[in-house]
Design a protein around this motif. Structure first.
Motif, PDB file in Angstrom:
ATOM      1  N   ALA A 166      77.566 -70.951 -14.154  1.00  0.00           N
ATOM      2  CA  ALA A 166      78.433 -71.720 -14.799  1.00  0.00           C
ATOM      3  C   ALA A 166      80.081 -70.943 -15.885  1.00  0.00           C
ATOM      4  O   ALA A 166      80.564 -72.055 -15.493  1.00  0.00           O
ATOM      5  CB  ALA A 166      77.571 -71.065 -16.368  1.00  0.00           C
ATOM      6  N   ILE A 167      79.784 -69.597 -15.350  1.00  0.00           N
ATOM      7  CA  ILE A 167      81.774 -69.533 -15.425  1.00  0.00           C
ATOM      8  C   ILE A 167      82.331 -69.437 -13.929  1.00  0.00           C
ATOM      9  O   ILE A 167      83.516 -70.063 -14.458  1.00  0.00           O
ATOM     10  CB  ILE A 167      81.024 -67.556 -15.703  1.00  0.00           C
ATOM     11  CG1 ILE A 167      80.592 -67.429 -17.386  1.00  0.00           C
ATOM     12  CG2 ILE A 167      82.637 -66.960 -15.906  1.00  0.00           C
ATOM     13  CD1 ILE A 167      80.302 -66.031 -16.839  1.00  0.00           C
ATOM     14  N   VAL A 168      82.052 -69.927 -12.787  1.00  0.00           N
ATOM     15  CA  VAL A 168      82.615 -69.785 -12.044  1.00  0.00           C
ATOM     16  C   VAL A 168      83.270 -71.088 -12.400  1.00  0.00           C
ATOM     17  O   VAL A 168      83.940 -71.421 -11.580  1.00  0.00           O
ATOM     18  CB  VAL A 168      81.216 -69.769 -10.877  1.00  0.00           C
ATOM     19  CG1 VAL A 168      82.713 -70.404  -9.273  1.00  0.00           C
ATOM     20  CG2 VAL A 168      80.777 -68.479 -10.556  1.00  0.00           C
ATOM     21  N   THR A 169      82.806 -72.315 -12.562  1.00  0.00           N
ATOM     22  CA  THR A 169      83.010 -73.444 -12.458  1.00  0.00           C
ATOM     23  C   THR A 169      84.513 -73.902 -14.061  1.00  0.00           C
ATOM     24  O   THR A 169      85.030 -74.770 -14.150  1.00  0.00           O
ATOM     25  CB  THR A 169      82.175 -74.772 -13.350  1.00  0.00           C
ATOM     26  OG1 THR A 169      81.379 -74.387 -14.743  1.00  0.00           O
ATOM     27  CG2 THR A 169      81.438 -74.513 -12.500  1.00  0.00           C
ATOM     28  N   ALA A 170      84.485 -72.668 -14.657  1.00  0.00           N
ATOM     29  CA  ALA A 170      85.625 -72.851 -15.362  1.00  0.00           C
ATOM     30  C   ALA A 170      85.131 -73.610 -16.622  1.00  0.00           C
ATOM     31  O   ALA A 170      86.709 -74.797 -16.893  1.00  0.00           O
ATOM     32  CB  ALA A 170      87.662 -72.802 -14.906  1.00  0.00           C
ATOM     33  N   PRO A 171      84.530 -73.563 -17.898  1.00  0.00           N
ATOM     34  CA  PRO A 171      84.354 -74.442 -18.573  1.00  0.00           C
ATOM     35  C   PRO A 171      84.960 -74.416 -19.397  1.00  0.00           C
ATOM     36  O   PRO A 171      86.208 -73.817 -20.224  1.00  0.00           O
ATOM     37  CB  PRO A 171      83.190 -74.469 -18.750  1.00  0.00           C
ATOM     38  CG  PRO A 171      82.974 -72.928 -18.540  1.00  0.00           C
ATOM     39  CD  PRO A 171      83.398 -72.534 -17.403  1.00  0.00           C
ATOM     40  N   LEU A 202      81.866 -62.146 -22.734  1.00  0.00           N
ATOM     41  CA  LEU A 202      82.496 -63.280 -23.492  1.00  0.00           C
ATOM     42  C   LEU A 202      83.298 -63.349 -24.400  1.00  0.00           C
ATOM     43  O   LEU A 202      84.238 -64.320 -25.146  1.00  0.00           O
ATOM     44  CB  LEU A 202      80.959 -63.830 -23.883  1.00  0.00           C
ATOM     45  CG  LEU A 202      79.502 -64.178 -23.843  1.00  0.00           C
ATOM     46  CD1 LEU A 202      78.384 -63.910 -24.552  1.00  0.00           C
ATOM     47  CD2 LEU A 202      79.797 -65.114 -22.804  1.00  0.00           C
ATOM     48  N   SER A 203      83.865 -62.745 -25.446  1.00  0.00           N
ATOM     49  CA  SER A 203      85.527 -62.600 -25.595  1.00  0.00           C
ATOM     50  C   SER A 203      86.097 -62.276 -24.947  1.00  0.00           C
ATOM     51  O   SER A 203      86.734 -63.626 -25.118  1.00  0.00           O
ATOM     52  CB  SER A 203      84.490 -61.332 -26.379  1.00  0.00           C
ATOM     53  OG  SER A 203      83.928 -60.908 -27.192  1.00  0.00           O
ATOM     54  N   VAL A 204      86.414 -62.411 -23.484  1.00  0.00           N
ATOM     55  CA  VAL A 204      87.282 -62.424 -23.401  1.00  0.00           C
ATOM     56  C   VAL A 204      87.688 -63.208 -22.347  1.00  0.00           C
ATOM     57  O   VAL A 204      88.103 -64.054 -22.841  1.00  0.00           O
ATOM     58  CB  VAL A 204      87.130 -61.452 -22.350  1.00  0.00           C
ATOM     59  CG1 VAL A 204      87.851 -61.513 -20.454  1.00  0.00           C
ATOM     60  CG2 VAL A 204      87.541 -59.701 -21.518  1.00  0.00           C
ATOM     61  N   LEU A 205      86.630 -64.033 -21.966  1.00  0.00           N
ATOM     62  CA  LEU A 205      85.915 -65.427 -21.432  1.00  0.00           C
ATOM     63  C   LEU A 205      87.354 -66.907 -23.150  1.00  0.00           C
ATOM     64  O   LEU A 205      87.302 -67.306 -22.362  1.00  0.00           O
ATOM     65  CB  LEU A 205      84.821 -65.919 -21.127  1.00  0.00           C
ATOM     66  CG  LEU A 205      84.227 -65.634 -19.650  1.00  0.00           C
ATOM     67  CD1 LEU A 205      82.472 -65.747 -19.434  1.00  0.00           C
ATOM     68  CD2 LEU A 205      85.975 -65.597 -18.552  1.00  0.00           C
ATOM     69  N   ASN A 206      87.006 -66.136 -23.891  1.00  0.00           N
ATOM     70  CA  ASN A 206      87.556 -66.421 -25.322  1.00  0.00           C
ATOM     71  C   ASN A 206      88.673 -66.301 -25.217  1.00  0.00           C
ATOM     72  O   ASN A 206      89.331 -67.364 -25.162  1.00  0.00           O
ATOM     73  CB  ASN A 206      86.464 -66.240 -26.155  1.00  0.00           C
ATOM     74  CG  ASN A 206      86.402 -67.245 -27.908  1.00  0.00           C
ATOM     75  OD1 ASN A 206      87.590 -67.170 -28.341  1.00  0.00           O
ATOM     76  ND2 ASN A 206      86.631 -68.790 -27.192  1.00  0.00           N
ATOM     77  N   ARG A 207      89.288 -65.667 -24.943  1.00  0.00           N
ATOM     78  CA  ARG A 207      90.430 -65.153 -25.638  1.00  0.00           C
ATOM     79  C   ARG A 207      90.963 -65.329 -24.495  1.00  0.00           C
ATOM     80  O   ARG A 207      91.972 -65.781 -24.865  1.00  0.00           O
ATOM     81  CB  ARG A 207      90.359 -63.492 -26.105  1.00  0.00           C
ATOM     82  CG  ARG A 207      91.922 -62.749 -26.542  1.00  0.00           C
ATOM     83  CD  ARG A 207      91.581 -61.466 -26.904  1.00  0.00           C
ATOM     84  NE  ARG A 207      91.233 -60.285 -25.811  1.00  0.00           N
ATOM     85  CZ  ARG A 207      89.702 -59.861 -25.839  1.00  0.00           C
ATOM     86  NH1 ARG A 207      89.473 -59.558 -26.398  1.00  0.00           N
ATOM     87  NH2 ARG A 207      89.876 -59.063 -24.319  1.00  0.00           N
ATOM     88  N   ASP A 208      91.037 -65.592 -23.118  1.00  0.00           N
ATOM     89  CA  ASP A 208      91.726 -64.949 -22.644  1.00  0.00           C
ATOM     90  C   ASP A 208      92.100 -66.153 -21.406  1.00  0.00           C
ATOM     91  O   ASP A 208      92.720 -66.458 -20.518  1.00  0.00           O
ATOM     92  CB  ASP A 208      91.520 -63.921 -20.898  1.00  0.00           C
ATOM     93  CG  ASP A 208      91.897 -62.802 -21.759  1.00  0.00           C
ATOM     94  OD1 ASP A 208      92.578 -62.296 -22.790  1.00  0.00           O
ATOM     95  OD2 ASP A 208      91.488 -61.519 -21.379  1.00  0.00           O
ATOM     96  N   ILE A 226      87.755 -70.673 -22.783  1.00  0.00           N
ATOM     97  CA  ILE A 226      86.628 -70.851 -23.171  1.00  0.00           C
ATOM     98  C   ILE A 226      86.043 -71.260 -24.515  1.00  0.00           C
ATOM     99  O   ILE A 226      85.664 -69.943 -25.451  1.00  0.00           O
ATOM    100  CB  ILE A 226      85.465 -70.432 -21.918  1.00  0.00           C
ATOM    101  CG1 ILE A 226      86.481 -70.696 -20.697  1.00  0.00           C
ATOM    102  CG2 ILE A 226      83.920 -70.526 -22.199  1.00  0.00           C
ATOM    103  CD1 ILE A 226      85.622 -69.655 -19.721  1.00  0.00           C
ATOM    104  N   THR A 227      85.372 -71.821 -24.878  1.00  0.00           N
ATOM    105  CA  THR A 227      84.551 -71.951 -26.602  1.00  0.00           C
ATOM    106  C   THR A 227      83.311 -71.530 -26.037  1.00  0.00           C
ATOM    107  O   THR A 227      82.753 -72.120 -25.515  1.00  0.00           O
ATOM    108  CB  THR A 227      84.492 -73.078 -26.904  1.00  0.00           C
ATOM    109  OG1 THR A 227      86.082 -73.785 -27.391  1.00  0.00           O
ATOM    110  CG2 THR A 227      83.938 -72.999 -28.887  1.00  0.00           C
ATOM    111  N   VAL A 228      82.853 -70.712 -26.853  1.00  0.00           N
ATOM    112  CA  VAL A 228      81.508 -69.732 -26.334  1.00  0.00           C
ATOM    113  C   VAL A 228      80.905 -70.431 -27.720  1.00  0.00           C
ATOM    114  O   VAL A 228      81.075 -69.672 -29.127  1.00  0.00           O
ATOM    115  CB  VAL A 228      81.795 -68.376 -26.182  1.00  0.00           C
ATOM    116  CG1 VAL A 228      80.070 -67.555 -26.079  1.00  0.00           C
ATOM    117  CG2 VAL A 228      81.984 -68.069 -25.167  1.00  0.00           C
ATOM    118  N   VAL A 229      79.937 -70.922 -27.492  1.00  0.00           N
ATOM    119  CA  VAL A 229      78.238 -71.390 -28.538  1.00  0.00           C
ATOM    120  C   VAL A 229      77.150 -70.866 -28.398  1.00  0.00           C
ATOM    121  O   VAL A 229      77.201 -71.219 -27.310  1.00  0.00           O
ATOM    122  CB  VAL A 229      78.132 -73.232 -28.646  1.00  0.00           C
ATOM    123  CG1 VAL A 229      77.775 -72.991 -29.539  1.00  0.00           C
ATOM    124  CG2 VAL A 229      79.669 -73.358 -28.092  1.00  0.00           C
TER     125      VAL A 229
END
Length: 77
Positions: A2-7, A31-37, A40-43
């Motif tokens: 899912a991360i590859v598609t840059a959601p 997950l924190s890096v994806l959110n911060r940098d 990406i909203t992580v639910v």
């Protein structure tokens, strides 16, 4: 995958459920890096307080209803 598609939003259901402590921290850091940098909203759904500590906001459900919803002032370092 899912991360590859840059959601814009990433849903994670117990992402650390069957992992040891070290791997759980690695996943939560990712997950924190994806959110911060990447913005990406992580639910995330979790029963583990240690993993919930990474969240900026925690919504707690009891018997299918929102019991509390607020900012997490104790974010994991």
């Amino acid at each position: 995958r899912a991360i590859v598609t840059a959601p814009r939003v990433l849903f994670a259901d117990e992402p650390t459920g069957n992992l040891d402590t070290a791997r759980s921290r690695e996943i939560m850091e990712l997950l924190s890096v994806l959110n911060r940098d990447r913005g990406i909203t992580v639910v995330m759904v979790t029963h583990a307080r240690e993993m919930a500590a990474y969240a900026r906001r925690i919504v707690r459900f009891v018997d299918g209803k929102v019991d509390s919803d607020g900012r997490n002032d104790r974010e994991a370092a």
